[in-house]
Design a protein around this motif. Structure first.
Motif, short mmCIF file in Angstrom:
data_model
loop_
_atom_site.label_atom_id
_atom_site.label_comp_id
_atom_site.label_asym_id
_atom_site.label_seq_id
_atom_site.Cartn_x
_atom_site.Cartn_y
_atom_site.Cartn_z
N LYS A 79 0.75 -1.11 0.12
CA LYS A 79 0.23 -0.11 0.01
C LYS A 79 0.78 1.32 0.07
CE LYS A 79 -4.25 1.01 2.15
NZ LYS A 79 -5.46 0.47 3.05
N ARG A 82 2.09 1.63 -3.24
CA ARG A 82 1.22 2.33 -4.31
C ARG A 82 1.15 3.77 -4.20
NH1 ARG A 82 -2.33 -3.06 -3.95
NH2 ARG A 82 -0.63 -4.47 -5.19
N LEU A 87 -0.21 5.07 -10.17
CA LEU A 87 -0.09 4.57 -11.53
C LEU A 87 -1.59 5.17 -12.15
CD1 LEU A 87 0.34 2.86 -13.79
CD2 LEU A 87 -0.51 0.96 -12.71
N HIS A 94 -12.94 6.54 -16.16
CA HIS A 94 -13.79 5.36 -15.70
C HIS A 94 -13.72 4.91 -14.34
CE1 HIS A 94 -13.84 4.33 -20.32
NE2 HIS A 94 -14.24 5.46 -20.17
N GLN A 95 -12.81 5.39 -13.65
CA GLN A 95 -12.69 4.82 -12.32
C GLN A 95 -13.08 6.02 -11.46
OE1 GLN A 95 -8.41 5.01 -12.28
NE2 GLN A 95 -8.34 6.95 -10.98
N LEU A 96 -13.87 7.16 -11.62
CA LEU A 96 -14.36 8.10 -10.85
C LEU A 96 -15.78 7.49 -10.44
CD1 LEU A 96 -13.84 11.11 -13.40
CD2 LEU A 96 -12.35 10.50 -11.33
N PHE A 97 -16.08 7.81 -9.03
CA PHE A 97 -17.34 7.27 -8.54
C PHE A 97 -17.93 8.18 -7.51
CE2 PHE A 97 -15.95 6.21 -4.34
CZ PHE A 97 -14.43 6.29 -4.25
N ASP A 104 -13.72 12.88 -4.81
CA ASP A 104 -13.15 11.67 -5.34
C ASP A 104 -11.72 11.76 -5.35
OD1 ASP A 104 -14.52 9.72 -7.87
OD2 ASP A 104 -12.39 10.13 -7.99
N VAL A 105 -11.06 13.15 -5.53
CA VAL A 105 -9.64 13.07 -5.50
C VAL A 105 -9.20 12.72 -3.79
CG1 VAL A 105 -7.48 14.77 -5.76
CG2 VAL A 105 -9.79 14.91 -7.32
N PHE A 107 -10.09 10.41 -2.24
CA PHE A 107 -10.10 8.80 -2.13
C PHE A 107 -8.79 8.37 -1.75
CE2 PHE A 107 -10.47 4.56 -3.98
CZ PHE A 107 -11.20 3.86 -3.02
N GLY A 108 -7.83 8.67 -2.48
CA GLY A 108 -6.52 8.12 -2.37
C GLY A 108 -5.98 8.30 -0.92
N ASN A 111 -7.57 6.77 2.00
CA ASN A 111 -7.05 5.35 1.96
C ASN A 111 -5.66 5.21 2.80
OD1 ASN A 111 -9.10 3.69 0.94
ND2 ASN A 111 -8.45 4.27 -1.34
N LEU A 112 -4.92 6.09 2.64
CA LEU A 112 -3.74 6.16 3.05
C LEU A 112 -3.74 6.49 4.83
CD1 LEU A 112 -1.52 7.63 0.29
CD2 LEU A 112 -1.81 5.13 0.87
N GLY A 156 -6.53 12.38 -8.62
CA GLY A 156 -6.70 11.67 -7.83
C GLY A 156 -5.55 10.69 -7.23
N MET A 160 -1.95 11.63 -3.49
CA MET A 160 -1.25 10.51 -2.63
C MET A 160 0.23 11.05 -2.76
SD MET A 160 -3.03 7.02 -3.56
CE MET A 160 -2.16 6.63 -4.80
N ILE B 176 -11.02 -1.85 -13.06
CA ILE B 176 -11.35 -0.94 -12.30
C ILE B 176 -10.91 -1.24 -10.83
CG2 ILE B 176 -13.33 0.29 -10.98
CD1 ILE B 176 -14.97 -0.47 -13.49
N GLN B 180 -8.32 1.20 -8.69
CA GLN B 180 -8.74 1.75 -7.05
C GLN B 180 -7.69 1.09 -6.25
OE1 GLN B 180 -10.48 3.66 -7.77
NE2 GLN B 180 -12.70 3.60 -8.16
N ALA B 182 -4.53 0.88 -7.10
CA ALA B 182 -3.41 1.80 -7.31
C ALA B 182 -3.67 3.22 -6.51
CB ALA B 182 -3.44 2.30 -8.79
N ARG B 183 -5.04 3.43 -5.97
CA ARG B 183 -5.34 4.75 -5.16
C ARG B 183 -5.35 4.08 -3.79
NH1 ARG B 183 -10.59 7.29 -7.98
NH2 ARG B 183 -10.02 8.92 -6.85
N GLY B 184 -4.69 2.99 -3.56
CA GLY B 184 -4.69 2.59 -2.18
C GLY B 184 -5.96 1.89 -1.67
N VAL B 204 -19.77 1.57 -8.58
CA VAL B 204 -20.24 2.54 -9.09
C VAL B 204 -19.72 2.82 -10.48
CG1 VAL B 204 -20.51 5.03 -9.37
CG2 VAL B 204 -20.89 3.95 -7.24
N PRO B 205 -18.44 2.64 -10.89
CA PRO B 205 -17.73 2.68 -12.15
C PRO B 205 -18.21 1.35 -13.01
CG PRO B 205 -16.08 3.11 -10.73
CD PRO B 205 -17.28 2.67 -9.76
#
Lengths: 282, 265
Positions: A79, A82, A87, A94-97, A104-105, A107-108, A111-112, A156, A160, B176, B180, B182-184, B204-205
């Motif tokens: 973790k 990452r 990356l 397509h990963q935005l939610f 959304d930004v 989120f990363g 998680n840390l 996003g 991090m 996906i 995600q 990759a964003r932890g 959602v995506p």
């Protein structure tokens, strides 16, 4: 910060009879602060390669070292890795939610384990750096245009605070202006944050203009690795593997053949212009 | 994780069973299922086992590959067998606490177990040797007589599109998930509530992409003038050839033998 691949091999479907080798013994070292371009046609293994950088894919054989440490050693914090190697995938929008851009930004960093305030600070920083205007921050990401969504997605990952940013075809599907904007922003990030950048692309012109080193991938092998000038001097061989040099390289070669005293290793239009003017005696 | 389920997956091979008309295979599977409930006693099951064994041999699908598909139903199988064992009245065999296992119960449980296993093997043999497209095609043809009550063609089209989208959506999920991660994001650790919550950035995506793909596909179909089943012909219409008639004869003959054995014994 440096990332090093030692003799990395990756094969799909190792249990079944149909084993496909996506990477065949790749050794590569990306030192701190370098701007690297990775080129190769579809299916050459470049996307597989970049997913080894942050431990999303585990090599079948070989080692991946981050700052000299084996990332697949027992107890290694993936973790953390990452967060250090950000990356950005192809079509990252397509990963935005989330319901709004700012969350959304966040989120990363969330998680840390950062606090809400720290997350927002990091997110605002990242959004500013990708050049998205403040009026968009509270909108739903789905209301934005394609180029803006992509900026949000890049932010996003950037939020991090990675030491290295890897982008898989960041300009795919964007119009020429959007493409230049994104690439300029990436270059700016490279300069202001001092982070290393690895960028996967098809466009030789973009590569010649932005990167300091090009890695060429072909069928899981790495036939060329060097400065754009070195790599593009092999333009005949590049054609054989389905790639090409920038168009300006071809023009310079033709001019040289016709007897004009120009340097054939010019890779950008500016360099070419100077060389031609010099040959004309201006 | 989802790779282990072989039920409903096509196994490409060159075999007489693969070449059979898909309608034959659907009808034969239904007859086989009926025969399993006709069969009583070991003689009946032996005949079914023999018939099934011959089909597997002819199909050239490795036996191990078929058995792998059974893994998915092990739990269902255990539950069924357990309840049969416990709740069948009869002569007690073992008794402890409030549970009584009867002789008849054990016999019933074994029977149900064998039936279920044969049923799964039989129907997975059909899907292993028939592509999803052939299957929906056959269903469409078999249900044609019902065309005046239900929109058969449209249902078949929806089925084939749904099947076609499974691998695409699986790939998309994988992509996906990686993005995600990759964003932890963490999809593995934590309790149930945390795990379900961690699914939001994935689902959602995924939903958005599914809708986008559906929209694109609808547009592409319209652009090629698709207007439903009315007056539509097929490029490769299903036609029975002699092996198909032979297969029909074999499977009906097999059912006849099953019924005869049941009556005689």
């Amino acid at each position: 910060m440096s990332i090093e691949l030692k003799n990395v091999t990756y094969a799909y479907g190792t249990e079944s009879a149909y084993e496909t080798v996506a990477l065949a013994g790749i050794s590569l070292k990306i030192p701190d602060g370098q701007f690297v371009g990775i080129i190769g046609h579809t299916g050459s293994g470049k996307s597989t390669l970049v997913q080894h950088f942050n431990g999303l894919m585990r090599p079948t054989r070989g080692q991946v070292l981050f700052d000299g440490e084996d990332i697949w050693a027992e107890g290694y914090d993936l973790k953390h890795l990452r967060s250090q190697v950000g990356l950005v995938f192809q079509y990252p929008e397509h990963q935005l939610f989330e319901t709004d851009v700012l969350s959304d930004v966040c989120f990363g960093p969330k998680n840390l384990g950062f606090s809400q305030e720290e997350c927002e600070e990091l997110a605002l920083d990242a959004l500013r750096q990708v050049g998205l205007k403040e009026k968009y921050y509270k909108l739903s990401p789905f209301e934005l245009s394609g180029g803006q969504k992509r900026r949000v997605a890049i932010a996003g990952v950037l939020a991090m605070n990675p030491k290295m940013l890897v982008l898989d075809e960041p300009t795919a599907g964007l119009d020429p202006k959007g493409r230049d904007d994104i690439l300029d922003k990436i270059k700016e990030l490279h300069e202001t944050r001092g982070i290393s950048i690895a960028i996967v692309s098809h466009s030789m012109e973009d590569m010649a203009k932005y990167v300091e080193r090009i890695v060429v991938m072909n069928h899981g092998h790495m036939p060329f690795d060097g400065t754009p000038r070195e790599v593009f001097s092999h333009y005949r061989k590049l054609e054989k593997i389905g790639l090409a040099a920038p168009q300006i390289t071809y023009i310079m070669h033709v001019l040289a053949e016709k007897g004009m005293a120009v340097s054939t290793d010019a890779t950008t239009v500016e360099e070419a212009k100077e060389s031609i003017l010099k040959a004309l005696g201006h | 994780m989802l790779k282990d389920i072989t039920i409903g997956q096509y196994y490409p091979a060159e075999s007489p069973i693969h070449r059979l008309d898909p309608r034959v295979k659907i009808v034969a599977t239904m007859i086989f299922i009926v025969s399993l409930f006709v069969a009583e006693g070991w003689a009946g099951y032996l005949i079914s086992a023999f018939f099934l064994g011959m089909c597997i041999l002819l199909s050239k699908v490795p036996f191990g590959y078929i058995v792998k598909g059974l893994k998915a139903i092990v739990i269902l199988l255990c539950i069924t067998m357990f309840f049969n064992m416990v709740f069948t009245p009869g002569d007690p065999l073992v008794q402890f606490w409030r549970i009584t296992i009867t002789v008849q119960g054990v016999r019933m449980a074994v029977k149900m177990g064998v039936r279920l296993i044969f049923l799964i093997i039989g129907s997975s043999l059909m899907t292993l040797t028939t592509t999803p497209n052939q299957l929906t095609n056959a269903i469409e043809r078999l249900l044609k007589p019902l065309g005046f009550i239900i929109p058969v063609h449209e249902i078949a089209m929806m089925m084939s599109i749904a099947l076609r989208f499974i691998p695409i959506l699986m790939e998309e999920t994988d992509k996906i998930m990686k993005a995600q991660m990759a964003r932890g994001a963490d999809f593995e650790s934590g309790n149930l509530v945390k795990k379900v919550r961690s699914m939001v950035p994935l689902l959602v995506p995924l939903f958005i992409s599914a809708f986008r793909r559906a929209n694109d596909l609808a547009m592409a179909m319209e652009a090629r003038c698709y207007h439903g089943g009315k007056g539509r012909t097929q490029m490769k219409p299903l036609v029975y050839r002699w092996p198909d008639y032979a297969a029909y004869a074999a499977v009906w003959g097999y059912l006849g033998v099953c019924i005869a054995v049941r009556i005689v014994l």
